[in-house]
Motif scaffolding. Structure first.
Motif, PDB file in Angstrom:
ATOM      1  N   SER A  17       0.812  -1.209   0.000  1.00  0.00           N
ATOM      2  CA  SER A  17       0.000   0.000   0.000  1.00  0.00           C
ATOM      3  C   SER A  17       0.846   1.259   0.000  1.00  0.00           C
ATOM      4  CB  SER A  17      -0.942   0.015   1.206  1.00  0.00           C
ATOM      5  OG  SER A  17      -0.204   0.219   2.398  1.00  0.00           O
ATOM      6  N   GLN A  18       2.126   1.138   0.278  1.00  0.00           N
ATOM      7  CA  GLN A  18       2.995   2.315   0.307  1.00  0.00           C
ATOM      8  C   GLN A  18       3.205   2.822  -1.114  1.00  0.00           C
ATOM      9  OE1 GLN A  18       4.034   3.886   3.083  1.00  0.00           O
ATOM     10  NE2 GLN A  18       2.709   2.415   4.078  1.00  0.00           N
ATOM     11  N   PRO A  19       3.089   4.123  -1.330  1.00  0.00           N
ATOM     12  CA  PRO A  19       3.219   4.662  -2.675  1.00  0.00           C
ATOM     13  C   PRO A  19       4.590   4.450  -3.296  1.00  0.00           C
ATOM     14  CG  PRO A  19       2.969   6.424  -1.049  1.00  0.00           C
ATOM     15  CD  PRO A  19       2.811   5.115  -0.335  1.00  0.00           C
ATOM     16  N   THR A  20       5.607   4.226  -2.510  1.00  0.00           N
ATOM     17  CA  THR A  20       6.955   4.083  -3.063  1.00  0.00           C
ATOM     18  C   THR A  20       7.093   2.854  -3.945  1.00  0.00           C
ATOM     19  OG1 THR A  20       7.678   2.955  -1.058  1.00  0.00           O
ATOM     20  CG2 THR A  20       8.099   5.320  -1.198  1.00  0.00           C
ATOM     21  N   LEU A  21       6.260   1.855  -3.760  1.00  0.00           N
ATOM     22  CA  LEU A  21       6.381   0.647  -4.564  1.00  0.00           C
ATOM     23  C   LEU A  21       5.625   0.740  -5.877  1.00  0.00           C
ATOM     24  CD1 LEU A  21       6.047  -2.088  -1.810  1.00  0.00           C
ATOM     25  CD2 LEU A  21       8.104  -1.222  -2.884  1.00  0.00           C
ATOM     26  N   ALA A  22       4.634   1.602  -5.949  1.00  0.00           N
ATOM     27  CA  ALA A  22       3.781   1.644  -7.124  1.00  0.00           C
ATOM     28  C   ALA A  22       3.868   2.980  -7.841  1.00  0.00           C
ATOM     29  CB  ALA A  22       2.338   1.373  -6.695  1.00  0.00           C
ATOM     30  N   MET A  23       4.967   3.694  -7.681  1.00  0.00           N
ATOM     31  CA  MET A  23       5.024   5.032  -8.245  1.00  0.00           C
ATOM     32  C   MET A  23       6.001   5.136  -9.396  1.00  0.00           C
ATOM     33  SD  MET A  23       7.167   7.130  -5.460  1.00  0.00           S
ATOM     34  CE  MET A  23       8.328   6.269  -4.452  1.00  0.00           C
ATOM     35  N   ASP A  24       5.716   6.122 -10.230  1.00  0.00           N
ATOM     36  CA  ASP A  24       6.702   6.521 -11.225  1.00  0.00           C
ATOM     37  C   ASP A  24       7.725   7.360 -10.486  1.00  0.00           C
ATOM     38  OD1 ASP A  24       5.256   5.369 -13.283  1.00  0.00           O
ATOM     39  OD2 ASP A  24       4.090   7.186 -13.625  1.00  0.00           O
ATOM     40  N   LYS A  25       8.946   7.262 -10.896  1.00  0.00           N
ATOM     41  CA  LYS A  25       9.989   8.059 -10.256  1.00  0.00           C
ATOM     42  C   LYS A  25      10.699   8.880 -11.317  1.00  0.00           C
ATOM     43  CE  LYS A  25      10.887   4.929  -6.430  1.00  0.00           C
ATOM     44  NZ  LYS A  25      11.906   4.171  -5.701  1.00  0.00           N
ATOM     45  N   ARG A  26      10.989  10.102 -10.980  1.00  0.00           N
ATOM     46  CA  ARG A  26      11.720  10.996 -11.864  1.00  0.00           C
ATOM     47  C   ARG A  26      13.212  10.842 -11.565  1.00  0.00           C
ATOM     48  NH1 ARG A  26       7.157  11.899 -14.545  1.00  0.00           N
ATOM     49  NH2 ARG A  26       5.635  13.117 -13.404  1.00  0.00           N
ATOM     50  N   ASP A  27      14.004  10.582 -12.589  1.00  0.00           N
ATOM     51  CA  ASP A  27      15.443  10.376 -12.397  1.00  0.00           C
ATOM     52  C   ASP A  27      16.106  11.559 -11.711  1.00  0.00           C
ATOM     53  OD1 ASP A  27      15.258   7.909 -13.611  1.00  0.00           O
ATOM     54  OD2 ASP A  27      15.915   8.640 -15.576  1.00  0.00           O
ATOM     55  N   TYR A  28      15.665  12.762 -12.049  1.00  0.00           N
ATOM     56  CA  TYR A  28      16.295  13.954 -11.483  1.00  0.00           C
ATOM     57  C   TYR A  28      15.970  14.162 -10.009  1.00  0.00           C
ATOM     58  CZ  TYR A  28      11.772  15.700 -13.145  1.00  0.00           C
ATOM     59  OH  TYR A  28      10.438  15.844 -13.422  1.00  0.00           O
ATOM     60  N   HIS A  29      15.024  13.409  -9.480  1.00  0.00           N
ATOM     61  CA  HIS A  29      14.702  13.488  -8.059  1.00  0.00           C
ATOM     62  C   HIS A  29      15.287  12.318  -7.269  1.00  0.00           C
ATOM     63  CE1 HIS A  29      10.991  16.302  -8.628  1.00  0.00           C
ATOM     64  NE2 HIS A  29      12.095  16.997  -8.438  1.00  0.00           N
ATOM     65  N   ALA A  30      16.153  11.535  -7.877  1.00  0.00           N
ATOM     66  CA  ALA A  30      16.728  10.349  -7.228  1.00  0.00           C
ATOM     67  C   ALA A  30      17.322  10.643  -5.851  1.00  0.00           C
ATOM     68  CB  ALA A  30      17.753   9.688  -8.140  1.00  0.00           C
TER      69      ALA A  30
END
Length: 117
Positions: A17-30
């Motif tokens: 249920s945590q958003p970190t597993l199902a999210m798109d991630k922006r490379d520049y925000h790594a």
């Protein structure tokens, strides 16, 4: 449900249920992901980050210059608009984990080819 099954299933459900597993991630925000969710989610994980959280790293003046347009499109600057000036709420257009469309697109047909909602 028996206790053993609950002990095994509950942590799994919580993790999924945590958003970190199902999210798109922006490379520049790594670097922010490595620092943890609360580096942006200053209002809690179930709420969008505040504008203040975005403005810790993003300068409104620099964004307005970066997205400035020329000629007939001069008034189509999403970071310095006729409606909001430089005060449009960041999360009204930008979504870190899910794509969004620009707030302007609700009424206008402006083309923002570099828009990364």
């Amino acid at each position: 449900m028996n206790k053993t099954l609950m002990i095994l299933v509950c942590p799994l459900l919580l993790a999924l249920s945590q958003p970190t597993l199902a999210m798109d991630k922006r490379d520049y925000h790594a670097p922010l992901y490595e620092a943890g969710c609360d580096s942006c989610h200053d209002q809690g994980l179930n709420r969008y980050p505040s504008d203040e959280a975005c403005l810790q790293c993003h300068d409104p003046e620099a964004l307005a210059k970066q997205t400035a347009r020329e000629g007939e499109e001069a008034h189509q600057n999403p970071h310095d608009s006729l409606h909001y000036g430089k005060d449009a709420p960041c999360m009204d257009c930008h979504g870190e984990h899910t794509p969004k469309k620009a707030l302007c697109q609700e009424c206008h047909n402006f083309d923002y080819p570099k828009f990364n909602g």
